[in-house]
Design an enzyme around this catalytic site. Sequence first.
Site, PDB file in Angstrom:
ATOM      1  N   CYS A  10      22.745   0.294 102.445  1.00  0.00           N
ATOM      2  CA  CYS A  10      22.494   1.673 102.868  1.00  0.00           C
ATOM      3  C   CYS A  10      23.462   2.045 103.983  1.00  0.00           C
ATOM      4  CB  CYS A  10      21.046   1.786 103.342  1.00  0.00           C
ATOM      5  SG  CYS A  10      20.705   3.214 104.368  1.00  0.00           S
ATOM      6  N   GLU A  11      24.182   3.148 103.816  1.00  0.00           N
ATOM      7  CA  GLU A  11      25.172   3.507 104.823  1.00  0.00           C
ATOM      8  C   GLU A  11      24.554   4.033 106.113  1.00  0.00           C
ATOM      9  OE1 GLU A  11      26.528   8.070 103.727  1.00  0.00           O
ATOM     10  OE2 GLU A  11      27.627   6.420 102.812  1.00  0.00           O
ATOM     11  N   HIS A  12      23.269   4.333 106.101  1.00  0.00           N
ATOM     12  CA  HIS A  12      22.624   4.863 107.302  1.00  0.00           C
ATOM     13  C   HIS A  12      22.142   3.772 108.250  1.00  0.00           C
ATOM     14  CE1 HIS A  12      21.779   8.328 104.373  1.00  0.00           C
ATOM     15  NE2 HIS A  12      22.838   8.626 105.081  1.00  0.00           N
ATOM     16  N   HIS A  13      21.735   2.626 107.705  1.00  0.00           N
ATOM     17  CA  HIS A  13      21.196   1.544 108.541  1.00  0.00           C
ATOM     18  C   HIS A  13      21.900   0.208 108.325  1.00  0.00           C
ATOM     19  CE1 HIS A  13      17.849   4.466 108.019  1.00  0.00           C
ATOM     20  NE2 HIS A  13      17.687   4.242 109.305  1.00  0.00           N
ATOM     21  N   HIS A  60      14.743  -0.069  98.815  1.00  0.00           N
ATOM     22  CA  HIS A  60      15.568   0.067 100.018  1.00  0.00           C
ATOM     23  C   HIS A  60      14.866  -0.600 101.193  1.00  0.00           C
ATOM     24  CE1 HIS A  60      18.489   3.211  98.519  1.00  0.00           C
ATOM     25  NE2 HIS A  60      17.605   3.144  97.543  1.00  0.00           N
ATOM     26  N   GLN A  96      22.147   5.840  97.282  1.00  0.00           N
ATOM     27  CA  GLN A  96      21.885   5.610  95.861  1.00  0.00           C
ATOM     28  C   GLN A  96      22.278   6.805  95.011  1.00  0.00           C
ATOM     29  OE1 GLN A  96      18.092   3.776  94.990  1.00  0.00           O
ATOM     30  NE2 GLN A  96      18.014   4.686  92.970  1.00  0.00           N
ATOM     31  N   CYS A 121      15.617  -0.372 104.174  1.00  0.00           N
ATOM     32  CA  CYS A 121      15.490   0.552 105.307  1.00  0.00           C
ATOM     33  C   CYS A 121      14.171   1.321 105.234  1.00  0.00           C
ATOM     34  CB  CYS A 121      16.671   1.513 105.369  1.00  0.00           C
ATOM     35  SG  CYS A 121      16.862   2.566 103.921  1.00  0.00           S
TER      36      CYS A 121
END
Length: 199
Positions: free
Chosen positions: A88-91, A157, A129, A159
């Site tokens: 996940c590019e956010h976490h 996920h 995703q 996250c």
Amino acid sequence: MTTAPALHVANEPAGQIDLDAAERAAGDLLRALGVATDSESLRGTPGRMARAYAELFTPRPFDLTTFPNEEGYDELVLARSIPVRSVCEHHLLPFVGTAHVGYLPGERILGLSKLARVVEHFACRPQVQERLTKQVADWLCEHLQPKGVGVVIEAEHTCMTLRGVQATGSNTVTSTLLGTLRQDARSRQEFFALTGVNA
């Protein structure tokens, strides 16, 4: 009759991987979070973290092998349950699951293992995703020129399951349909039925 050479597909990283710098940064991160790295069991952890993320962000190169559709096969070709692992590019936490990738052949058919290779190619980078699903479909449509493409990804996920809402057991499902699989209701229904996803 001459055949077109296979398309060689390799990762195009935004920059060079510097494992030494990544290891130093991983050590700084752990120490900033209060994790001491001076014990025997944790001393090598920053290096292992750096190498693990480098592996997660580096897809293997492959040749996109296609063949003439000499029999005029015009039914759905579907590879189900292709393993997906991405971050996940956010976490920068992993998400894992399966992809179902299908296409309606045009003039050429694809070596089946290449469907999994294309999924891996786009999964090996910080991702969301929704984008991953569309990138796989768009890439196949551009390079294979089939009559239709369908991609469904189901993933868990971490996250969502390990932090924040802690929604253990939840899955996210995304889909992209192009060409006939988007425009024709019967083709679309067949695709979803064969993937096992309720549409």
